[in-house]
Design a protein around this motif. Sequence first.
Motif, PDB file in Angstrom:
ATOM      1  N   THR A 140     -44.787  -2.827  21.727  1.00 15.58           N
ATOM      2  CA  THR A 140     -43.563  -2.641  20.844  1.00 15.58           C
ATOM      3  C   THR A 140     -43.745  -3.644  19.977  1.00 15.58           C
ATOM      4  O   THR A 140     -43.408  -3.126  18.458  1.00 15.58           O
ATOM      5  CB  THR A 140     -42.299  -3.123  21.859  1.00 15.58           C
ATOM      6  N   VAL A 163     -33.503 -10.682  17.205  1.00 13.93           N
ATOM      7  CA  VAL A 163     -32.515 -10.922  18.148  1.00 13.93           C
ATOM      8  C   VAL A 163     -32.984 -10.453  19.488  1.00 13.93           C
ATOM      9  O   VAL A 163     -33.239  -9.497  19.826  1.00 13.93           O
ATOM     10  CB  VAL A 163     -31.168 -10.052  18.019  1.00 13.93           C
ATOM     11  N   ARG A 165     -35.314 -12.812  23.119  1.00 16.52           N
ATOM     12  CA  ARG A 165     -36.386 -13.733  23.036  1.00 16.52           C
ATOM     13  C   ARG A 165     -37.118 -13.446  24.486  1.00 16.52           C
ATOM     14  O   ARG A 165     -37.711 -14.336  25.180  1.00 16.52           O
ATOM     15  CB  ARG A 165     -36.014 -15.228  23.364  1.00 16.52           C
ATOM     16  N   HIS A 192     -30.457 -15.522  20.498  1.00 17.61           N
ATOM     17  CA  HIS A 192     -30.690 -15.141  21.971  1.00 17.61           C
ATOM     18  C   HIS A 192     -28.806 -15.210  22.342  1.00 17.61           C
ATOM     19  O   HIS A 192     -28.269 -15.475  21.476  1.00 17.61           O
ATOM     20  CB  HIS A 192     -31.548 -15.933  22.761  1.00 17.61           C
ATOM     21  N   LEU A 198     -24.168 -15.680  15.562  1.00 17.88           N
ATOM     22  CA  LEU A 198     -25.374 -14.731  15.149  1.00 17.88           C
ATOM     23  C   LEU A 198     -25.149 -14.279  13.822  1.00 17.88           C
ATOM     24  O   LEU A 198     -26.130 -13.868  13.260  1.00 17.88           O
ATOM     25  CB  LEU A 198     -25.173 -13.568  16.322  1.00 17.88           C
ATOM     26  N   ALA A 211     -33.051  -6.624  19.611  1.00 17.94           N
ATOM     27  CA  ALA A 211     -33.987  -6.439  20.841  1.00 17.94           C
ATOM     28  C   ALA A 211     -33.122  -7.259  21.944  1.00 17.94           C
ATOM     29  O   ALA A 211     -33.916  -7.878  22.581  1.00 17.94           O
ATOM     30  CB  ALA A 211     -35.375  -6.856  20.717  1.00 17.94           C
ATOM     31  N   VAL A 232     -34.523  -1.977  18.488  1.00 15.52           N
ATOM     32  CA  VAL A 232     -35.582  -1.921  19.563  1.00 15.52           C
ATOM     33  C   VAL A 232     -34.921  -1.405  20.764  1.00 15.52           C
ATOM     34  O   VAL A 232     -35.334  -0.658  21.587  1.00 15.52           O
ATOM     35  CB  VAL A 232     -36.119  -3.180  19.903  1.00 15.52           C
ATOM     36  N   GLY A 233     -33.219  -1.701  20.675  1.00 14.17           N
ATOM     37  CA  GLY A 233     -32.706  -1.223  21.943  1.00 14.17           C
ATOM     38  C   GLY A 233     -32.606   0.173  22.399  1.00 14.17           C
ATOM     39  O   GLY A 233     -32.613   1.212  21.537  1.00 14.17           O
TER      40      GLY A 233
HETATM   41  P1  NDP Z   1     -34.328  -8.566  28.032  1.00 11.79           P
HETATM   42  O1  NDP Z   1     -33.056  -8.066  28.866  1.00 11.79           O
HETATM   43  O2  NDP Z   1     -35.474  -9.014  28.644  1.00 11.79           O
HETATM   44  O3  NDP Z   1     -34.058  -9.488  26.685  1.00 11.79           O
HETATM   45  C1  NDP Z   1     -32.557  -9.369  26.013  1.00 11.79           C
HETATM   46  C2  NDP Z   1     -32.791 -10.554  25.147  1.00 11.79           C
HETATM   47  O4  NDP Z   1     -31.602 -10.342  24.137  1.00 11.79           O
HETATM   48  C3  NDP Z   1     -32.607 -11.781  25.830  1.00 11.79           C
HETATM   49  O5  NDP Z   1     -33.310 -12.867  25.182  1.00 11.79           O
HETATM   50  C4  NDP Z   1     -31.149 -12.341  25.557  1.00 11.79           C
HETATM   51  O6  NDP Z   1     -30.667 -13.828  25.284  1.00 11.79           O
HETATM   52  C5  NDP Z   1     -30.811 -11.524  24.445  1.00 11.79           C
HETATM   53  N1  NDP Z   1     -29.468 -11.064  24.355  1.00 11.79           N
HETATM   54  C6  NDP Z   1     -28.635 -10.637  25.283  1.00 11.79           C
HETATM   55  N2  NDP Z   1     -27.552 -10.420  24.880  1.00 11.79           N
HETATM   56  C7  NDP Z   1     -27.198 -10.983  23.654  1.00 11.79           C
HETATM   57  C8  NDP Z   1     -26.290 -11.195  22.610  1.00 11.79           C
HETATM   58  N3  NDP Z   1     -25.035 -10.847  22.802  1.00 11.79           N
HETATM   59  N4  NDP Z   1     -26.455 -11.874  21.334  1.00 11.79           N
HETATM   60  C9  NDP Z   1     -27.717 -12.400  20.980  1.00 11.79           C
HETATM   61  N5  NDP Z   1     -28.615 -12.238  22.047  1.00 11.79           N
HETATM   62  C10 NDP Z   1     -28.653 -11.347  23.239  1.00 11.79           C
HETATM   63  O7  NDP Z   1     -34.678  -7.148  27.118  1.00 11.79           O
HETATM   64  P2  NDP Z   1     -36.009  -6.601  26.464  1.00 11.79           P
HETATM   65  O8  NDP Z   1     -36.554  -7.540  25.610  1.00 11.79           O
HETATM   66  O9  NDP Z   1     -36.953  -6.200  27.402  1.00 11.79           O
HETATM   67  O10 NDP Z   1     -35.519  -5.271  25.789  1.00 11.79           O
HETATM   68  C11 NDP Z   1     -34.441  -5.335  24.964  1.00 11.79           C
HETATM   69  C12 NDP Z   1     -34.170  -3.837  24.510  1.00 11.79           C
HETATM   70  O11 NDP Z   1     -35.044  -3.162  23.690  1.00 11.79           O
HETATM   71  C13 NDP Z   1     -33.389  -3.090  25.563  1.00 11.79           C
HETATM   72  O12 NDP Z   1     -32.543  -2.068  25.252  1.00 11.79           O
HETATM   73  C14 NDP Z   1     -34.653  -2.070  26.095  1.00 11.79           C
HETATM   74  O13 NDP Z   1     -34.308  -1.223  26.729  1.00 11.79           O
HETATM   75  C15 NDP Z   1     -35.415  -2.038  24.821  1.00 11.79           C
HETATM   76  N6  NDP Z   1     -36.882  -1.699  24.683  1.00 11.79           N
HETATM   77  C16 NDP Z   1     -37.162  -0.784  23.984  1.00 11.79           C
HETATM   78  C17 NDP Z   1     -38.523  -0.619  23.826  1.00 11.79           C
HETATM   79  C18 NDP Z   1     -38.847   0.538  23.113  1.00 11.79           C
HETATM   80  O14 NDP Z   1     -40.043   1.068  22.970  1.00 11.79           O
HETATM   81  N7  NDP Z   1     -38.091   1.135  21.932  1.00 11.79           N
HETATM   82  C19 NDP Z   1     -39.587  -1.431  24.524  1.00 11.79           C
HETATM   83  C20 NDP Z   1     -39.052  -2.550  25.284  1.00 11.79           C
HETATM   84  C21 NDP Z   1     -37.619  -2.623  25.421  1.00 11.79           C
HETATM   85  P3  NDP Z   1     -31.281 -14.853  26.624  1.00 11.79           P
HETATM   86  O15 NDP Z   1     -32.514 -14.917  26.775  1.00 11.79           O
HETATM   87  O16 NDP Z   1     -30.365 -16.016  26.240  1.00 11.79           O
HETATM   88  O17 NDP Z   1     -30.660 -14.095  27.958  1.00 11.79           O
END
Ligand code: NDP
Length: 296
Positions: A140, A163, A165, A192, A198, A211, A232-233
Amino acid sequence: MTTIIDGNEIGDQITAGVAACTDTLVGEAVTPGLATVLMSDDGASETYVSMKQQACEEIGIEGFHYEISADEPAETLFSTIDELNADPAVHGILVQMPVPDHVPKRDVLERIDPMKDVDGFHPENVGRLVAGNARYKPCTPHGIQKILAETGVETEGKDAVVVGRSDIVGKPMANLLIQYGPGGNATTTVCHSRTDDLAEKTRNADIVIAAAGVPEMIDGSMLSAGTTVIDVGINRVDADTEKGYELVGDVDFESAKAKADAITPVPGGVGPLTIAMLMYNTVKAASLQSGVDISL
Ligand code: NDP
């Protein structure tokens, strides 16, 4: 005019190059092979794995697929990985995440032969990435680098805010952005869930990479004019559709589009690149393991 970045088009370009490399390898009697392993009943995971297998078929990569019931012990998964590590027809191994809670994720990642770790999640490959000597860049973040390059977005000297980690998106993305050379040299802030204010961080960014996995959490009020926004979400939210849900990103597309210089949609933005870069890594793995040189 805001550029709506077409991830399908960029993904297709990369895939065409990967397919040409596959033909070269096949001409040298090396058929690249990718094994996917699914140990989950999750519908989204099933969809992702089948999309990856379909991409293999279209390119000429040999796909191998294994399904392990989610209530099997971790050892079943480990022995499958051991068999795939030993199989010369398999150049890349992908265990679809998440695995069930009783399976230690870190042990899974460490069990995969680093040479076959086309996700780039094995600690050896993570270390190489951080050291600026990546073998397989995680798909990704690597795809996002390609999007930025193809869209003509300069990263050097720019302020980038990531956004999220996570080990699969946020951390490797930040690592790529701070590396020397093209696609890097950005001044990078990683945010994060514990980040204070933010919006203040994203408003000061030239490039925002969202992300977090939180539907539409970044809206136009959190961006300055002229920002490049990479969403990315992939979030399923309830909707009055045939499936009962729709996919939305981490960015509120309409309000962000009004501010952004360029923005990726969901779907059709980052997603296609993730699959294209997996194919790229698989073909690279086949080249490294066979010793047949290809220009990737
Ligand atoms: P994770 O759940 O592993 O990580 C999410 C991160 O976002 C964490 O570091 C978390 O912080 C942070 N976060 C959550 N809420 C907030 C907030 N309100 N403000 C700031 N930061 C926040 O997710 P992934 O990295 O695996 O995936 C992220 C998104 O990307 C998902 O929607 C997933 O489906 C998508 N995705 C898409 C891909 C694609 O090919 N397009 C591939 C992989 C993922 P903390 O560490 O403090 O908990």
